[in-house]
Design a protein around this motif. Structure first.
Motif, PDB file in Angstrom:
ATOM      1  N   LEU A 295       6.196  -7.696  -4.669  1.00  0.00           N
ATOM      2  CA  LEU A 295       6.590  -6.376  -4.166  1.00  0.00           C
ATOM      3  C   LEU A 295       8.021  -6.052  -4.556  1.00  0.00           C
ATOM      4  N   GLU A 296       8.893  -7.024  -4.381  1.00  0.00           N
ATOM      5  CA  GLU A 296      10.305  -6.808  -4.709  1.00  0.00           C
ATOM      6  C   GLU A 296      10.470  -6.460  -6.181  1.00  0.00           C
ATOM      7  N   LYS A 297       9.728  -7.166  -7.039  1.00  0.00           N
ATOM      8  CA  LYS A 297       9.770  -6.891  -8.468  1.00  0.00           C
ATOM      9  C   LYS A 297       9.337  -5.462  -8.748  1.00  0.00           C
ATOM     10  N   GLU A 298       8.208  -5.071  -8.096  1.00  0.00           N
ATOM     11  CA  GLU A 298       7.673  -3.719  -8.294  1.00  0.00           C
ATOM     12  C   GLU A 298       8.709  -2.677  -7.904  1.00  0.00           C
ATOM     13  N   LEU A 299       9.380  -2.910  -6.764  1.00  0.00           N
ATOM     14  CA  LEU A 299      10.401  -1.978  -6.296  1.00  0.00           C
ATOM     15  C   LEU A 299      11.558  -1.906  -7.281  1.00  0.00           C
ATOM     16  N   ASN A 300      11.967  -3.052  -7.797  1.00  0.00           N
ATOM     17  CA  ASN A 300      13.093  -3.073  -8.728  1.00  0.00           C
ATOM     18  C   ASN A 300      12.767  -2.330 -10.008  1.00  0.00           C
ATOM     19  N   GLU A 301      11.495  -2.437 -10.454  1.00  0.00           N
ATOM     20  CA  GLU A 301      11.116  -1.776 -11.702  1.00  0.00           C
ATOM     21  C   GLU A 301      10.962  -0.273 -11.531  1.00  0.00           C
ATOM     22  N   ASN A 302      10.344   0.133 -10.387  1.00  0.00           N
ATOM     23  CA  ASN A 302      10.049   1.560 -10.201  1.00  0.00           C
ATOM     24  C   ASN A 302      11.159   2.311  -9.484  1.00  0.00           C
TER      25      ASN A 302
ATOM     26  N   GLN B 117       0.838  -1.201   0.000  1.00  0.00           N
ATOM     27  CA  GLN B 117       0.000   0.000   0.000  1.00  0.00           C
ATOM     28  C   GLN B 117       0.872   1.250   0.000  1.00  0.00           C
ATOM     29  N   ARG B 118       1.926   1.238   0.815  1.00  0.00           N
ATOM     30  CA  ARG B 118       2.803   2.413   0.913  1.00  0.00           C
ATOM     31  C   ARG B 118       3.521   2.678  -0.400  1.00  0.00           C
ATOM     32  N   ILE B 119       3.974   1.586  -1.058  1.00  0.00           N
ATOM     33  CA  ILE B 119       4.646   1.764  -2.352  1.00  0.00           C
ATOM     34  C   ILE B 119       3.674   2.372  -3.357  1.00  0.00           C
ATOM     35  N   GLU B 120       2.427   1.879  -3.344  1.00  0.00           N
ATOM     36  CA  GLU B 120       1.427   2.400  -4.280  1.00  0.00           C
ATOM     37  C   GLU B 120       1.124   3.868  -3.989  1.00  0.00           C
ATOM     38  N   ASP B 121       1.001   4.201  -2.690  1.00  0.00           N
ATOM     39  CA  ASP B 121       0.726   5.590  -2.310  1.00  0.00           C
ATOM     40  C   ASP B 121       1.854   6.503  -2.770  1.00  0.00           C
ATOM     41  N   ARG B 122       3.088   6.072  -2.561  1.00  0.00           N
ATOM     42  CA  ARG B 122       4.234   6.895  -2.929  1.00  0.00           C
ATOM     43  C   ARG B 122       4.262   7.126  -4.442  1.00  0.00           C
ATOM     44  N   ALA B 123       4.008   6.066  -5.210  1.00  0.00           N
ATOM     45  CA  ALA B 123       3.976   6.175  -6.666  1.00  0.00           C
ATOM     46  C   ALA B 123       2.884   7.152  -7.096  1.00  0.00           C
ATOM     47  N   PHE B 124       1.744   7.136  -6.362  1.00  0.00           N
ATOM     48  CA  PHE B 124       0.610   7.995  -6.696  1.00  0.00           C
ATOM     49  C   PHE B 124       0.959   9.464  -6.472  1.00  0.00           C
ATOM     50  N   TYR B 125       1.625   9.789  -5.340  1.00  0.00           N
ATOM     51  CA  TYR B 125       1.904  11.184  -5.027  1.00  0.00           C
ATOM     52  C   TYR B 125       3.054  11.725  -5.850  1.00  0.00           C
ATOM     53  N   GLU B 126       3.967  10.827  -6.265  1.00  0.00           N
ATOM     54  CA  GLU B 126       5.055  11.319  -7.089  1.00  0.00           C
ATOM     55  C   GLU B 126       4.540  11.595  -8.488  1.00  0.00           C
TER      56      GLU B 126
END
Lengths: 350, 72
Positions: B64-71, A341-350
């Motif tokens: 999640l790890e994949k997503e982090l690596n890509e973004n 959720q936090r990763i998605e939120d961060r991507a959204f605000y950036e």
């Protein structure tokens, strides 16, 4: 120490496996044959004991055949073959004490070292004279010995599988507690509208469903070797399978909405309703009809001879251990969801 | 990852095949020694269930790890 409850959970699980497997059963009667007798005959039966030591104290062995609650006959000779085999002879009286044509008698063997053991319905005695008189039948059973060391009860048919009480039943108790935590988190989500609580509810529901499915599988294995079939269409088996389907529907429902706010709200409401159905499915309906499970239908509860104080000392810690372990798994799953959720939120605000 | 899962499923498949075709001897074995192997079977199935749950959690983490690596 922030992690004390995880350590406690693992400790209690290890304790329940070590104590639950390690503590022996009480000596019992495994088999008795032949199982048919007539009135008036000299009847010799071969009794096979389980974990008994008949040869250690052959002189203080006593045996009875018991009919109903009031009538019994004592053995007139007992021959010890080896540690686990006895030849027990009875002079069966000429008449039966009750009006039945055939009565079933339980075999009771008592000794100082092994304590007393009962084999229910060991012999079916046929009344050949068809007359009823209590002559020769008296209840002479007295001064029974208890098995002294720490042991679990020996139950006919169940035998060693009585230990499954420490592994099959805590899965269901733990499942109830974990689903309760899940429903509470859904309620908190509806009040605060904080996504955090919805993720917690979903994580706990996942672990609860895992425990329920494991409960069904372990129950099926236990049933195969005690009731005779993996699935006997027993009311409690059916209802717990339905309860699992109710919770599987929760995951389907929660994942079938595009918008996360909407899926969380509908999922939370459904989760609370699903928890409300649980006591009905698992406790109320099985009580109304016949069930093979103890404590349901016409069966007596799992208590008294089935669950003595020695077993309670393993059973209750096992429930706490399984529940804490489940809660640990649920927190890990929740943290994965939270990070996502936090990763998605961060991507959204950036 | 995929190899491990296919390994486990092959093992489970062979196990069930064995149980199906050797029903009577399996029954005899499970009933020997006071049915203690039923308890062992229950403990093993709980263990397998916990391992499958670990795999389920690891797959989520992997995503999640994949997503982090890509973004990132």
């Amino acid at each position: 120490m922030k992690h004390w409850w995880k350590i406690l959970g693992i400790f209690l699980m290890i304790y329940s496996i070590v104590a639950g497997i390690g503590i022996p059963l009480k000596p019992g009667i495994y088999d008795a044959s032949p199982s048919k007798a007539n009135t008036g005959e000299q009847f010799t039966m071969n009794a096979v004991g389980y974990l008994t030591q008949f040869d250690k104290t052959p002189d203080d062995l006593r045996a009875w055949l018991k009919v109903g609650n009031d009538f019994a006959i004592a053995a007139n000779s007992i021959g010890v073959k080896n540690e686990s085999t006895l030849n027990v002879s009875f002079q069966i009286p000429n008449n039966l004490p009750t009006k039945d044509r055939v009565v079933d008698a339980s075999l009771i063997i008592d000794s100082k070292k092994n304590g007393y053991a009962i084999f229910p319905s060991a012999v079916f005695i046929t009344n050949t004279t068809q007359q009823t008189s209590p002559e020769g039948w008296n209840n002479s059973i007295a001064d029974m010995h208890e098995f002294k060391s720490m042991a679990f009860p020996y139950r006919n048919i169940l035998q060693e599988t009585i230990r499954n009480l420490f592994y099959h039943v805590p899965l269901w108790f733990g499942m109830m507690i974990i689903f309760l935590i899940s429903a509470i988190n859904s309620g908190r989500f509806l009040m605060t509208k904080n996504q955090k609580f919805d993720h917690k509810a979903s994580a706990y529901a996942s672990v609860g469903t895992l425990f329920g499915i494991l409960g069904l599988v372990t129950g099926a294995i236990w049933a195969k070797h005690t009731w005779g079939a993996y699935w006997s269409w027993d009311i409690k088996q059916n209802m717990s399978a339905i309860a699992m389907l109710v919770y599987l529907a929760y995951f389907v429902l929660r994942n079938s909405f595009e918008e996360s706010e909407q899926s969380a709200r509908i999922g939370a409401v459904y989760n609370i309703f699903a928890f409300v159905t649980l006591p009905m499915l698992l406790f109320v309906i099985p009580r109304l009809t016949d069930s093979l499970h103890p404590g349901n239908g016409g069966n007596p509860g799992f208590g008294g001879e089935d669950l003595d104080n020695n077993m309670r000392m393993v059973f209750y810690p096992a429930i706490i251990g399984f529940t804490l372990f489940g809660a640990w798994m649920a927190t890990i799953l929740y943290r994965i969801e939270d990070v996502k959720q936090r990763i998605e939120d961060r991507a959204f605000y950036e | 990852m995929k190899e491990i899962i296919s390994c486990i499923f092959t093992f489970l498949f062979l196990l069930t095949q064995n149980l199906l075709f050797a029903q009577s001897s399996h029954d005899q074995f499970m009933r020997s020694n006071g049915k203690i192997y039923v308890v062992i079977g229950v403990l093993i199935s709980i263990f397998i269930g916990l391992v499958l749950f670990m795999i389920f959690m690891e797959r989520r983490l992997k995503k999640l790890e994949k997503e982090l690596n890509e973004n990132g």
